[in-house]
Design a protein around this motif. Structure first.
Motif, PDB file in Angstrom:
ATOM      1  N   MET A   1      61.011  20.814 -16.520  1.00 16.92           N
ATOM      2  CA  MET A   1      61.427  20.951 -15.264  1.00 16.92           C
ATOM      3  C   MET A   1      63.202  21.401 -15.908  1.00 16.92           C
ATOM      4  O   MET A   1      64.017  23.110 -15.475  1.00 16.92           O
ATOM      5  N   PRO A   2      63.751  21.224 -17.252  1.00 13.94           N
ATOM      6  CA  PRO A   2      65.291  20.917 -17.433  1.00 13.94           C
ATOM      7  C   PRO A   2      65.118  22.862 -17.842  1.00 13.94           C
ATOM      8  O   PRO A   2      66.252  22.964 -17.059  1.00 13.94           O
ATOM      9  N   LEU A   3      64.904  23.503 -18.372  1.00 17.75           N
ATOM     10  CA  LEU A   3      65.418  24.890 -19.108  1.00 17.75           C
ATOM     11  C   LEU A   3      64.938  25.863 -17.721  1.00 17.75           C
ATOM     12  O   LEU A   3      65.827  25.504 -18.040  1.00 17.75           O
ATOM     13  N   ILE A   4      64.081  25.322 -17.113  1.00 19.76           N
ATOM     14  CA  ILE A   4      63.769  26.263 -15.645  1.00 19.76           C
ATOM     15  C   ILE A   4      65.473  25.438 -14.696  1.00 19.76           C
ATOM     16  O   ILE A   4      65.682  26.364 -14.545  1.00 19.76           O
ATOM     17  N   ALA A   5      65.827  24.846 -14.728  1.00 16.40           N
ATOM     18  CA  ALA A   5      67.070  23.740 -13.550  1.00 16.40           C
ATOM     19  C   ALA A   5      68.243  24.863 -14.182  1.00 16.40           C
ATOM     20  O   ALA A   5      69.029  24.985 -13.754  1.00 16.40           O
ATOM     21  N   SER A   6      67.918  25.068 -16.212  1.00 12.44           N
ATOM     22  CA  SER A   6      69.164  25.176 -17.150  1.00 12.44           C
ATOM     23  C   SER A   6      69.805  26.788 -16.296  1.00 12.44           C
ATOM     24  O   SER A   6      70.257  26.806 -16.676  1.00 12.44           O
ATOM     25  N   VAL A   7      68.483  27.774 -16.004  1.00 15.75           N
ATOM     26  CA  VAL A   7      68.894  28.860 -15.431  1.00 15.75           C
ATOM     27  C   VAL A   7      69.451  29.120 -14.429  1.00 15.75           C
ATOM     28  O   VAL A   7      70.423  29.645 -13.730  1.00 15.75           O
ATOM     29  N   LEU A   8      68.572  28.328 -13.342  1.00 17.55           N
ATOM     30  CA  LEU A   8      69.409  28.061 -11.616  1.00 17.55           C
ATOM     31  C   LEU A   8      70.490  27.594 -12.232  1.00 17.55           C
ATOM     32  O   LEU A   8      70.962  27.824 -10.946  1.00 17.55           O
ATOM     33  N   PHE A   9      71.778  26.052 -12.427  1.00 16.94           N
ATOM     34  CA  PHE A   9      72.104  25.683 -12.637  1.00 16.94           C
ATOM     35  C   PHE A   9      73.173  26.613 -13.686  1.00 16.94           C
ATOM     36  O   PHE A   9      73.937  25.111 -14.891  1.00 16.94           O
ATOM     37  N   ASP A  10      73.509  27.192 -14.661  1.00 17.37           N
ATOM     38  CA  ASP A  10      74.250  27.354 -15.407  1.00 17.37           C
ATOM     39  C   ASP A  10      75.533  28.330 -14.827  1.00 17.37           C
ATOM     40  O   ASP A  10      75.244  28.885 -14.301  1.00 17.37           O
ATOM     41  N   PRO A  11      76.553  27.774 -14.819  1.00 18.31           N
ATOM     42  CA  PRO A  11      77.848  28.349 -14.262  1.00 18.31           C
ATOM     43  C   PRO A  11      78.403  29.172 -15.391  1.00 18.31           C
ATOM     44  O   PRO A  11      78.347  28.793 -16.264  1.00 18.31           O
TER      45      PRO A  11
END
Length: 68
Positions: A1-11
């Motif tokens: 899950m953190p890997l997916i979240a890192s794609v979505l919330f990568d400014p």
């Protein structure tokens, strides 16, 4: 899950690259697991060298251009 979240919330203007942030997050989680005794020091002593060796291999691979 953190890997997916890192794609979505990568400014785009983040001061830390995505994979560097993930690496630091994993190290913090590992330290927390040791602190609350979800992982023993004996397990950490066995697992840590594999992570260090793997990191050195990946750094050397990228250094010679295998990931271009």
């Amino acid at each position: 899950m953190p890997l997916i979240a890192s794609v979505l919330f990568d400014p785009a203007d983040a001061s830390l690259h995505r994979y560097d942030a993930l690496t630091l997050a994993v190290v913090k989680i590992w330290i927390a697991m040791l602190a609350v005794r979800r992982e023993t020091w004996e397990e950490a002593k066995v697992i840590a060298p594999y992570h260090v060796i793997g990191t050195v291999v990946k750094i050397s691979e990228t250094g010679v251009g295998s990931w271009i």
